[in-house]
Design a protein around this motif. Structure first.
Motif, PDB file in Angstrom:
ATOM      1  N   GLU A  16      43.068  31.512  47.498  1.00 55.28           N
ATOM      2  CA  GLU A  16      42.882  31.431  48.948  1.00 55.28           C
ATOM      3  C   GLU A  16      41.733  30.505  49.322  1.00 55.28           C
ATOM      4  OE1 GLU A  16      43.920  35.715  50.917  1.00 55.28           O
ATOM      5  OE2 GLU A  16      41.889  34.938  51.131  1.00 55.28           O
ATOM      6  N   ARG A  17      40.717  30.503  48.468  1.00 55.07           N
ATOM      7  CA  ARG A  17      39.531  29.699  48.747  1.00 55.07           C
ATOM      8  C   ARG A  17      39.658  28.280  48.206  1.00 55.07           C
ATOM      9  NH1 ARG A  17      38.818  34.506  49.239  1.00 55.07           N
ATOM     10  NH2 ARG A  17      37.206  35.497  50.531  1.00 55.07           N
ATOM     11  N   GLY A  18      40.864  27.932  47.815  1.00 55.56           N
ATOM     12  CA  GLY A  18      41.094  26.568  47.356  1.00 55.56           C
ATOM     13  C   GLY A  18      40.496  26.292  45.988  1.00 55.56           C
ATOM     14  N   LEU A  19      40.182  27.328  45.271  1.00 56.03           N
ATOM     15  CA  LEU A  19      39.586  27.135  43.946  1.00 56.03           C
ATOM     16  C   LEU A  19      40.679  27.193  42.879  1.00 56.03           C
ATOM     17  CD1 LEU A  19      36.520  29.470  44.490  1.00 56.03           C
ATOM     18  CD2 LEU A  19      36.563  26.964  44.558  1.00 56.03           C
ATOM     19  N   ALA A  20      40.444  26.510  41.774  1.00 56.57           N
ATOM     20  CA  ALA A  20      41.435  26.454  40.713  1.00 56.57           C
ATOM     21  C   ALA A  20      41.014  27.323  39.537  1.00 56.57           C
ATOM     22  CB  ALA A  20      41.629  25.012  40.246  1.00 56.57           C
ATOM     23  N   ILE A  21      42.025  27.950  38.930  1.00 48.99           N
ATOM     24  CA  ILE A  21      41.809  28.760  37.726  1.00 48.99           C
ATOM     25  C   ILE A  21      42.359  27.973  36.552  1.00 48.99           C
ATOM     26  CG2 ILE A  21      42.344  30.952  36.586  1.00 48.99           C
ATOM     27  CD1 ILE A  21      42.943  32.085  39.389  1.00 48.99           C
ATOM     28  N   PRO A  22      41.623  27.708  35.506  1.00 49.02           N
ATOM     29  CA  PRO A  22      40.251  28.152  35.257  1.00 49.02           C
ATOM     30  C   PRO A  22      39.193  27.092  35.574  1.00 49.02           C
ATOM     31  CG  PRO A  22      41.233  27.339  33.235  1.00 49.02           C
ATOM     32  CD  PRO A  22      42.217  27.078  34.325  1.00 49.02           C
ATOM     33  N   GLN A  23      39.604  25.967  36.140  1.00 53.61           N
ATOM     34  CA  GLN A  23      38.643  24.871  36.325  1.00 53.61           C
ATOM     35  C   GLN A  23      37.423  25.292  37.155  1.00 53.61           C
ATOM     36  OE1 GLN A  23      41.861  24.716  36.860  1.00 53.61           O
ATOM     37  NE2 GLN A  23      42.706  23.195  35.435  1.00 53.61           N
ATOM     38  N   ASP A  24      37.686  25.903  38.312  1.00 56.76           N
ATOM     39  CA  ASP A  24      36.560  26.299  39.157  1.00 56.76           C
ATOM     40  C   ASP A  24      36.047  27.694  38.797  1.00 56.76           C
ATOM     41  OD1 ASP A  24      36.755  23.887  40.618  1.00 56.76           O
ATOM     42  OD2 ASP A  24      38.435  24.738  41.742  1.00 56.76           O
ATOM     43  N   ILE A  25      36.960  28.588  38.614  1.00 55.68           N
ATOM     44  CA  ILE A  25      36.595  29.965  38.256  1.00 55.68           C
ATOM     45  C   ILE A  25      37.483  30.430  37.098  1.00 55.68           C
ATOM     46  CG2 ILE A  25      36.391  32.345  39.050  1.00 55.68           C
ATOM     47  CD1 ILE A  25      34.773  30.993  40.944  1.00 55.68           C
ATOM     48  N   ALA A  26      36.870  30.858  36.041  1.00 56.92           N
ATOM     49  CA  ALA A  26      37.628  31.441  34.942  1.00 56.92           C
ATOM     50  C   ALA A  26      37.807  32.929  35.199  1.00 56.92           C
ATOM     51  CB  ALA A  26      36.915  31.207  33.619  1.00 56.92           C
ATOM     52  N   VAL A  27      38.927  33.462  34.740  1.00 60.01           N
ATOM     53  CA  VAL A  27      39.186  34.894  34.931  1.00 60.01           C
ATOM     54  C   VAL A  27      39.603  35.498  33.604  1.00 60.01           C
ATOM     55  CG1 VAL A  27      40.620  36.612  36.087  1.00 60.01           C
ATOM     56  CG2 VAL A  27      39.932  34.549  37.308  1.00 60.01           C
ATOM     57  N   ILE A  28      39.057  36.655  33.316  1.00 59.03           N
ATOM     58  CA  ILE A  28      39.517  37.379  32.139  1.00 59.03           C
ATOM     59  C   ILE A  28      39.790  38.825  32.539  1.00 59.03           C
ATOM     60  CG2 ILE A  28      37.257  38.128  31.235  1.00 59.03           C
ATOM     61  CD1 ILE A  28      38.362  37.200  28.454  1.00 59.03           C
ATOM     62  N   GLY A  29      40.863  39.364  32.014  1.00 55.54           N
ATOM     63  CA  GLY A  29      41.253  40.713  32.413  1.00 55.54           C
ATOM     64  C   GLY A  29      41.061  41.728  31.305  1.00 55.54           C
ATOM     65  N   PHE A  30      41.672  42.879  31.477  1.00 53.65           N
ATOM     66  CA  PHE A  30      41.613  43.939  30.471  1.00 53.65           C
ATOM     67  C   PHE A  30      42.847  44.807  30.646  1.00 53.65           C
ATOM     68  CE2 PHE A  30      38.085  45.408  27.638  1.00 53.65           C
ATOM     69  CZ  PHE A  30      38.784  46.350  26.933  1.00 53.65           C
ATOM     70  N   ASP A  31      43.432  45.222  29.554  1.00 52.88           N
ATOM     71  CA  ASP A  31      44.615  46.110  29.493  1.00 52.88           C
ATOM     72  C   ASP A  31      45.835  45.398  28.909  1.00 52.88           C
ATOM     73  OD1 ASP A  31      43.167  48.079  30.686  1.00 52.88           O
ATOM     74  OD2 ASP A  31      44.431  48.290  32.453  1.00 52.88           O
ATOM     75  N   ASN A  32      45.951  44.114  29.218  1.00 58.91           N
ATOM     76  CA  ASN A  32      47.176  43.382  28.873  1.00 58.91           C
ATOM     77  C   ASN A  32      48.420  44.100  29.367  1.00 58.91           C
ATOM     78  OD1 ASN A  32      48.739  41.293  27.851  1.00 58.91           O
ATOM     79  ND2 ASN A  32      49.135  42.416  25.952  1.00 58.91           N
ATOM     80  N   GLN A  33      48.460  44.265  30.655  1.00 55.52           N
ATOM     81  CA  GLN A  33      49.651  44.814  31.276  1.00 55.52           C
ATOM     82  C   GLN A  33      50.667  43.679  31.330  1.00 55.52           C
ATOM     83  OE1 GLN A  33      48.152  47.064  34.442  1.00 55.52           O
ATOM     84  NE2 GLN A  33      49.898  48.456  34.527  1.00 55.52           N
ATOM     85  N   GLU A  34      51.521  43.638  30.317  1.00 52.68           N
ATOM     86  CA  GLU A  34      52.377  42.479  30.072  1.00 52.68           C
ATOM     87  C   GLU A  34      52.962  41.861  31.333  1.00 52.68           C
ATOM     88  OE1 GLU A  34      53.125  40.660  27.598  1.00 52.68           O
ATOM     89  OE2 GLU A  34      52.387  41.753  25.847  1.00 52.68           O
ATOM     90  N   LEU A  35      53.556  42.713  32.133  1.00 49.67           N
ATOM     91  CA  LEU A  35      54.312  42.177  33.257  1.00 49.67           C
ATOM     92  C   LEU A  35      53.414  41.481  34.258  1.00 49.67           C
ATOM     93  CD1 LEU A  35      56.953  44.940  33.771  1.00 49.67           C
ATOM     94  CD2 LEU A  35      57.150  42.732  32.674  1.00 49.67           C
TER      95      LEU A  35
END
Lengths: 377, 377
Positions: free
Chosen positions: A305-324
């Motif tokens: 929404e903020r026009g930022l790119a993943i992962p170039q501007d903001i990297a994201v890492i999750g937890f659980d590996n909810q496949e779907l």
DNA sequence: TTCTTTTGGTAACGCGCGTTACTTCGAACG
DNA sequence: CGTTCGAAGTAACGCGCGTTACCAAAAGAA
């Protein structure tokens, strides 16, 4: 409630009353088709030997003295008659059922299935059957203790040799008393009374590996989207996060930790809060550690929404590996997997040791949470 | 493979060798704790009656003549001794096991769990146990027929009274021969030989209801993101789509039907193709019917990329109700649900009729696919 | 009083199989 | 030629329970 069941247009013949009559066809043609209810005595008679001989051959008894000739004759007869051992009778006579029971919450379970699969596979390898009993029931008013007791009771009536008790999220549980009558192992949860052996994910190591990955990618200012801070998962993961930062000589900025509801919306809001708190380059984190994937999903939206790119501007890492979620987000989400299958399998292995009277390695076993690299870091 | 299992720091006591000795404690204190291996004979002796009397009381025999006095005495003794019937022995003696078996692909299954849950719940209500056998196995090289045969065989050894055979996507299957020895019902698939009764989703009605919803919302030009056109799901859903359009006096424009790979990426590409084919207002569809939710997920991205809003500019409707996608997309996805639980439950009900010798309503039963209204239309 | 019926039980068989103790028979041994 | 011994196999018991057939005593009926 699937009321509208009507005959299909595509199925030509209407074998409506297809119920098989229970009458026994005494002596059909000598076809190799397995006849219902062939017993060991039938095999013995047909092979011209005693029932004992058949039993010896079929159970591969070591010190039984059966000539190779009669041995093959018996085995052939077994094939011809289509004999199939009766597991129940065998269990009764040998006093061992080859069954394990697992009680779990199927209803509310995106994950329970993975535990079951791991346990099921492992049980199959151990030549054991896994009886599944639900600890929550459709018509019950919520997950009540009564259901659990009944489930354990039913399982014990089947004379299971061991019990697995699985939760869908890591927490302390109270296990029905009667579970004590048989070896019991807890999966993804631990005994509030501290008596029963358990298997849990190593949340702390998982949190560490996640943050280490971000550090390695060059991020030093990391935002954390936290779960309810009280649950074991949050405690462990956050602790691991701190450890990783400390090892890099960094500290966790409390300003960058925001707790939210464990949903996509909760993640969205938390991400908005973090992102809008700072200007780019002026303290705004370059990476987000989301303590579960659902929240990461919401964070994605906030970022985009903020026009930022993943992962170039903001990297994201999750937890659980909810496949779907993780595998279908764009870009696909790098996340830390909860090892449900492994825990299920380890549960069965532990149970196997216990029932064999062997000692187990530890009262509480922790299983690694592996990092799954995708494209969001 | 979960190697790193180490003792937990959080668990204080280290009850390492917690294996229970198998020695029987002959006569412990008169505590009400259930003693292992209490038999009916024990109850009889303790209550001062015959074993037959106990059996009569416990099985609630109608025409048994047991005085109310001894009856309560027996029941009390049962409580005190903690007697628990032995299901296996009962099965042996009564010649009925109270077990159904289900063979299914657990591995590749986002949905199998729902079928199992429906079946499990229903089985529990019918006082039946559901034995689950995997038709695919971890160490097997792909889903091979050998595994399925072995699974059915194992189930029959347990003397299941009926068999459920479930697929994770609607298709024709070949069922192992030995399944014929016992009543068998297919779920979410149908017998390629047309012999066995089956339960499948009503794909056509589902396609119809989806498109009717779009029409009702005022859309008349509807794009379709199709699956592999050959599979039963695609055939049925598309047929339903045509019916709905026809009922509104419209026709399906072949130009607006694009097949893609059944993934988010496939959906993304297909959506791009459709959206870029026309200008807004100049033939460009105002709604997309995605034949599964994963493709809808990709379509979302294509739409958002083009600066279009859902549902204001483009409405989207999916199929499958893959919870983790549909409920967490933003906006949440309106979709048609596949009735897995209902099919599982209906499977058990059908099996119950079959084993009771009652006729079943139809050779192939179709279950409705309900529309789930969310916010994408 | 004698005969029949009901009440309140019990003895005993069998389900299909594992297991132990025993038998039979031919070969080797002294 | 009598004895021993292993090979090859069998009879019989019991696992825990459902079920049928039977029995003794009490209650009515004639």
């Amino acid at each position: 409630m699937a009321k509208s069941t009507h005959a299909a247009a595509s199925a030509p013949a209407a074998h409506a009353a297809a119920a098989r009559p229970a009458t026994s066809a005494p002596a059909s043609t000598g076809a190799p088709a397995a006849q219902r209810g062939v017993t060991m005595a039938d095999v013995a008679k047909a092979a011209g030997v005693s029932r004992t001989a058949v039993s010896f051959v079929l159970s591969n008894r070591e010190n039984a003295s059966i000539s190779e000739e009669t041995r093959t004759r018996i085995l052939e007869t077994v094939q011809v008659l289509g004999y199939r051992p009766n597991a129940g009778a065998r269990a009764l006579a040998s006093q061992r059922s080859d069954w394990y029971g697992i009680v779990t919450e199927i209803v509310t379970a995106p994950f329970a299935v993975d535990i079951i699969k791991g346990a099921q596979d492992q049980a199959w390898l151990h030549r054991r059957f896994l009886l599944i009993a639900p600890s929550d029931q459709a018509d019950a008013t919520g997950p009540n203790q009564g259901m659990e007791d009944a489930a354990v009771e039913k399982l014990l009536e089947q004379r299971v040799e061991g019990l697995l008790y699985a939760a869908t999220y890591h927490r302390a549980v109270h296990v029905p008393k009667s579970a004590n009558e048989v070896p019991t192992v807890l999966i993804n949860c631990f005994d509030a009374d501290g008596k029963l052996p358990s298997i849990v994910p190593d949340e702390r190591a998982g949190g560490r590996v996640a943050v280490e990955r971000l550090l390695q990618a060059g991020h030093s200012r990391i935002g954390v989207i936290n779960l309810d801070p009280d649950i074991p998962a949050a405690v462990g993961r956050l602790e691991g996060c701190r450890e990783a930062l400390a090892a890099a000589g960094l500290e966790l900025d409390p300003e960058l930790v925001v707790s939210g509801h464990a949903t996509a919306d909760g993640g969205y809001e938390a991400a908005c809060e973090i992102l809008d708190k700072y200007q780019a380059g002026a303290g705004r984190p370059t990476a987000l550690f989301c303590l579960n994937d659902r929240m990461a999903m919401g964070a994605y939206d906030a970022i985009k929404e903020r026009g930022l790119a993943i992962p170039q501007d903001i990297a994201v890492i999750g937890f659980d590996n909810q496949e779907l979620i993780a595998a279908y987000l764009r870009p696909k989400l790098t996340t830390v997997a909860l090892p449900f299958e492994e825990m299920g399998a380890l549960g069965v292995q532990t149970l196997a040791s216990l029932t064999a009277g062997q000692p187990i390695t530890a009262h509480q076993q922790m299983v690694d949470c592996p990092l799954l690299e995708r494209y969001s870091v």
